[in-house]
Design a protein around this motif. Structure first.
Motif, PDB file in Angstrom:
ATOM      1  N   ASP A  88      16.166  19.119   1.308  1.00  0.00           N
ATOM      2  CA  ASP A  88      17.193  19.506   2.287  1.00  0.00           C
ATOM      3  C   ASP A  88      17.662  18.321   3.128  1.00  0.00           C
ATOM      4  O   ASP A  88      17.691  18.379   4.370  1.00  0.00           O
ATOM      5  CB  ASP A  88      16.648  20.611   3.212  1.00  0.00           C
ATOM      6  N   ASP A  89      18.015  17.236   2.458  1.00  0.00           N
ATOM      7  CA  ASP A  89      18.503  16.016   3.107  1.00  0.00           C
ATOM      8  C   ASP A  89      17.426  15.261   3.886  1.00  0.00           C
ATOM      9  O   ASP A  89      17.736  14.301   4.592  1.00  0.00           O
ATOM     10  CB  ASP A  89      19.687  16.310   4.050  1.00  0.00           C
ATOM     11  N   TRP A  90      16.195  15.690   3.791  1.00  0.00           N
ATOM     12  CA  TRP A  90      15.077  14.970   4.407  1.00  0.00           C
ATOM     13  C   TRP A  90      14.296  14.232   3.332  1.00  0.00           C
ATOM     14  O   TRP A  90      14.323  14.612   2.165  1.00  0.00           O
ATOM     15  CB  TRP A  90      14.139  15.953   5.124  1.00  0.00           C
ATOM     16  N   THR A  91      13.599  13.188   3.734  1.00  0.00           N
ATOM     17  CA  THR A  91      12.638  12.536   2.860  1.00  0.00           C
ATOM     18  C   THR A  91      11.278  12.624   3.531  1.00  0.00           C
ATOM     19  O   THR A  91      11.162  12.452   4.758  1.00  0.00           O
ATOM     20  CB  THR A  91      13.026  11.070   2.559  1.00  0.00           C
ATOM     21  N   VAL A  92      10.265  12.953   2.749  1.00  0.00           N
ATOM     22  CA  VAL A  92       8.922  13.119   3.299  1.00  0.00           C
ATOM     23  C   VAL A  92       7.923  12.528   2.310  1.00  0.00           C
ATOM     24  O   VAL A  92       8.083  12.661   1.091  1.00  0.00           O
ATOM     25  CB  VAL A  92       8.602  14.607   3.583  1.00  0.00           C
ATOM     26  N   ALA A  93       6.924  11.848   2.835  1.00  0.00           N
ATOM     27  CA  ALA A  93       5.907  11.233   1.982  1.00  0.00           C
ATOM     28  C   ALA A  93       4.540  11.411   2.621  1.00  0.00           C
ATOM     29  O   ALA A  93       4.387  11.319   3.848  1.00  0.00           O
ATOM     30  CB  ALA A  93       6.198   9.747   1.778  1.00  0.00           C
ATOM     31  N   GLY A  94       3.567  11.677   1.762  1.00  0.00           N
ATOM     32  CA  GLY A  94       2.191  11.765   2.209  1.00  0.00           C
ATOM     33  C   GLY A  94       1.386  10.620   1.631  1.00  0.00           C
ATOM     34  O   GLY A  94       1.424  10.356   0.428  1.00  0.00           O
ATOM     35  N   TYR A  95       0.687   9.911   2.506  1.00  0.00           N
ATOM     36  CA  TYR A  95      -0.103   8.751   2.109  1.00  0.00           C
ATOM     37  C   TYR A  95      -1.592   9.035   2.322  1.00  0.00           C
ATOM     38  O   TYR A  95      -1.972   9.905   3.119  1.00  0.00           O
ATOM     39  CB  TYR A  95       0.278   7.525   2.949  1.00  0.00           C
ATOM     40  N   GLU A  96      -2.396   8.268   1.627  1.00  0.00           N
ATOM     41  CA  GLU A  96      -3.831   8.273   1.871  1.00  0.00           C
ATOM     42  C   GLU A  96      -4.088   8.088   3.367  1.00  0.00           C
ATOM     43  O   GLU A  96      -3.493   7.213   4.006  1.00  0.00           O
ATOM     44  CB  GLU A  96      -4.449   7.120   1.083  1.00  0.00           C
ATOM     45  N   ALA A  97      -4.949   8.922   3.940  1.00  0.00           N
ATOM     46  CA  ALA A  97      -5.299   8.790   5.364  1.00  0.00           C
ATOM     47  C   ALA A  97      -6.386   7.726   5.484  1.00  0.00           C
ATOM     48  O   ALA A  97      -7.567   7.984   5.257  1.00  0.00           O
ATOM     49  CB  ALA A  97      -5.780  10.128   5.912  1.00  0.00           C
ATOM     50  N   LEU A  98      -5.970   6.527   5.805  1.00  0.00           N
ATOM     51  CA  LEU A  98      -6.895   5.387   5.831  1.00  0.00           C
ATOM     52  C   LEU A  98      -7.935   5.550   6.937  1.00  0.00           C
ATOM     53  O   LEU A  98      -7.629   6.041   8.031  1.00  0.00           O
ATOM     54  CB  LEU A  98      -6.119   4.096   6.039  1.00  0.00           C
ATOM     55  N   GLN A  99      -9.138   5.110   6.643  1.00  0.00           N
ATOM     56  CA  GLN A  99     -10.222   5.171   7.626  1.00  0.00           C
ATOM     57  C   GLN A  99     -10.227   3.880   8.424  1.00  0.00           C
ATOM     58  O   GLN A  99     -11.051   2.984   8.225  1.00  0.00           O
ATOM     59  CB  GLN A  99     -11.556   5.399   6.912  1.00  0.00           C
ATOM     60  N   GLY A 100      -9.252   3.770   9.316  1.00  0.00           N
ATOM     61  CA  GLY A 100      -9.113   2.563  10.109  1.00  0.00           C
ATOM     62  C   GLY A 100      -8.270   2.816  11.337  1.00  0.00           C
ATOM     63  O   GLY A 100      -7.847   3.943  11.603  1.00  0.00           O
ATOM     64  N   GLU A 101      -8.029   1.757  12.075  1.00  0.00           N
ATOM     65  CA  GLU A 101      -7.285   1.837  13.325  1.00  0.00           C
ATOM     66  C   GLU A 101      -6.189   0.781  13.345  1.00  0.00           C
ATOM     67  O   GLU A 101      -6.290  -0.250  12.669  1.00  0.00           O
ATOM     68  CB  GLU A 101      -8.220   1.613  14.524  1.00  0.00           C
ATOM     69  N   PRO A 102      -5.132   1.005  14.141  1.00  0.00           N
ATOM     70  CA  PRO A 102      -4.107  -0.032  14.275  1.00  0.00           C
ATOM     71  C   PRO A 102      -4.628  -1.206  15.096  1.00  0.00           C
ATOM     72  O   PRO A 102      -5.629  -1.102  15.808  1.00  0.00           O
ATOM     73  CB  PRO A 102      -2.972   0.693  15.014  1.00  0.00           C
ATOM     74  N   LEU A 103      -3.932  -2.307  14.974  1.00  0.00           N
ATOM     75  CA  LEU A 103      -4.287  -3.504  15.733  1.00  0.00           C
ATOM     76  C   LEU A 103      -4.137  -3.268  17.231  1.00  0.00           C
ATOM     77  O   LEU A 103      -3.188  -2.621  17.680  1.00  0.00           O
ATOM     78  CB  LEU A 103      -3.375  -4.664  15.339  1.00  0.00           C
ATOM     79  N   THR A 104      -5.070  -3.784  17.997  1.00  0.00           N
ATOM     80  CA  THR A 104      -4.903  -3.885  19.441  1.00  0.00           C
ATOM     81  C   THR A 104      -5.213  -5.323  19.847  1.00  0.00           C
ATOM     82  O   THR A 104      -5.973  -6.024  19.176  1.00  0.00           O
ATOM     83  CB  THR A 104      -5.848  -2.927  20.198  1.00  0.00           C
ATOM     84  N   LEU A 105      -4.590  -5.762  20.902  1.00  0.00           N
ATOM     85  CA  LEU A 105      -4.864  -7.090  21.443  1.00  0.00           C
ATOM     86  C   LEU A 105      -5.814  -6.967  22.624  1.00  0.00           C
ATOM     87  O   LEU A 105      -5.726  -6.006  23.375  1.00  0.00           O
ATOM     88  CB  LEU A 105      -3.559  -7.760  21.887  1.00  0.00           C
TER      89      LEU A 105
END
Length: 327
Positions: free
Chosen positions: A112-129
């Protein structure tokens, strides 16, 4: 090292885990939510919206009652640029060679004019400084492996369509020199060096003349960090550009965070054959683009945090360049 609450010479760095402004899961069309539930094996009982990133589309970690998890990204037809980015990301990620540490694509659909994707749910965290030296090592090692696997580019990836990158938005100092752009305030170490900066920048087209493929938008916030591992995400726009340019993009943030970007760069496999002049040219072009910023950034497409990132990273890039030039 630095952190969001610790000012640097370039101002306060971003909290890269909290840059996004995203819609709630409940706002997605029913047909899109039904496709996600089918992939999960049931309705999600937990939705954790991703705080990182600069695009405005839906992105989050979803968990079903069974414990099954997916990281889901979805975008509607407006803005079209975001729809295209999310669609391209799913196609490109699925086409990556297995040596590259990237999330697996579990499903991708246009509904319906949308794009959707499911990815592996990685066991990690985003970068923080601040980032620890060993964290930077993990990211650089993952990128070195990926750069080798990308070149020569495999047929499946080429089939996704790889475009060359132009220097259109990497010619700010030249544009000031020829009168097509107005000067902006520069950091003290670059102040008054417009002619030198424009001369350095002129070589960027030669740097980009290659048949090598790179990620095209690699920054530390495009990594997910696990225990002794780093994954590279957001493969939406691979380009014909030497992979060492993306190494520079990662190290600009590292330099701003207090790491020795110069030593790190020359120790990387991607730096083999790179000349000192080519590095200066690339740093000058990136510095100009970042300091000029994105005045016309559409709010419907990107988070306002992009402006903070560009200013902070631009000052870091300028400082690295100034150190190299002895300014």
């Amino acid at each position: 090292m630095t952190g969001p609450d610790q000012p640097t010479n370039f101002g306060r760095p971003l909290d890269y885990a909290a840059t996004a402004i995203r819609p709630a899961y409940s706002t997605l069309p029913a047909s899109v939510r039904a496709r996600i539930a089918a992939a999960l094996g049931g309705e999600p009982v937990s939705v954790a919206i991703a705080g990182g990133g600069f695009t405005s589309g839906f992105a989050g970690r979803l968990r079903a009652a069974s414990g099954a998890e997916l990281f889901v990204k979805a975008a509607g037809p407006h803005p079209a640029e975001l729809h295209g980015l999310y669609r391209a990301e799913a196609r490109v990620t699925a086409a990556l060679p297995p040596q590259i540490s990237a999330p697996a694509v579990r499903f991708h659909a246009d509904i319906d004019d949308w794009t959707v994707a499911g990815y592996e749910a990685l066991q990690g965290e985003p970068l923080t400084l601040p980032m620890r030296p060993e964290t930077l090592d993990l990211m650089l090692d993952a990128w070195a492996t990926a750069a080798r696997a990308l070149n020569p580019p495999p047929p499946d990836l080429l089939a996704c369509g790889i475009r060359p990158k132009t220097a259109e938005n990497l010619s700010f100092f030249q544009n000031v020199a020829n009168g097509s752009a107005s000067p902006i305030p520069l950091p003290p170490r670059l102040d008054g060096r417009w002619t030198e900066l424009a001369a350095l920048e002129t070589g960027i087209d030669r740097v980009f003349a290659t048949d090598q493929v790179t990620h095209g938008d690699l920054r530390p916030d495009n990594f997910v960090l696990g225990e002794g591992w780093a994954w590279i995400c957001d493969w939406s726009k691979p380009r014909y550009v030497p992979p060492w340019v993306d190494t520079v993009n990662v190290l600009i943030v590292a330099h701003g965070d207090g790491h020795d970007a110069e030593q790190r760069f020359w120790s990387q496999p991607t730096a083999d054959g790179v000349t000192s002049d080519e590095l200066d040219t690339t740093l000058a072009a990136i510095t100009g683009a970042l300091l000029y910023g994105w005045p016309t950034a559409p709010e419907r497409l990107v988070s306002p945090a992009i402006k903070t990132h560009m200013r902070w990273a631009g000052l870091a890039a300028a400082d690295w360049l100034a150190q190299r030039r002895g300014w």
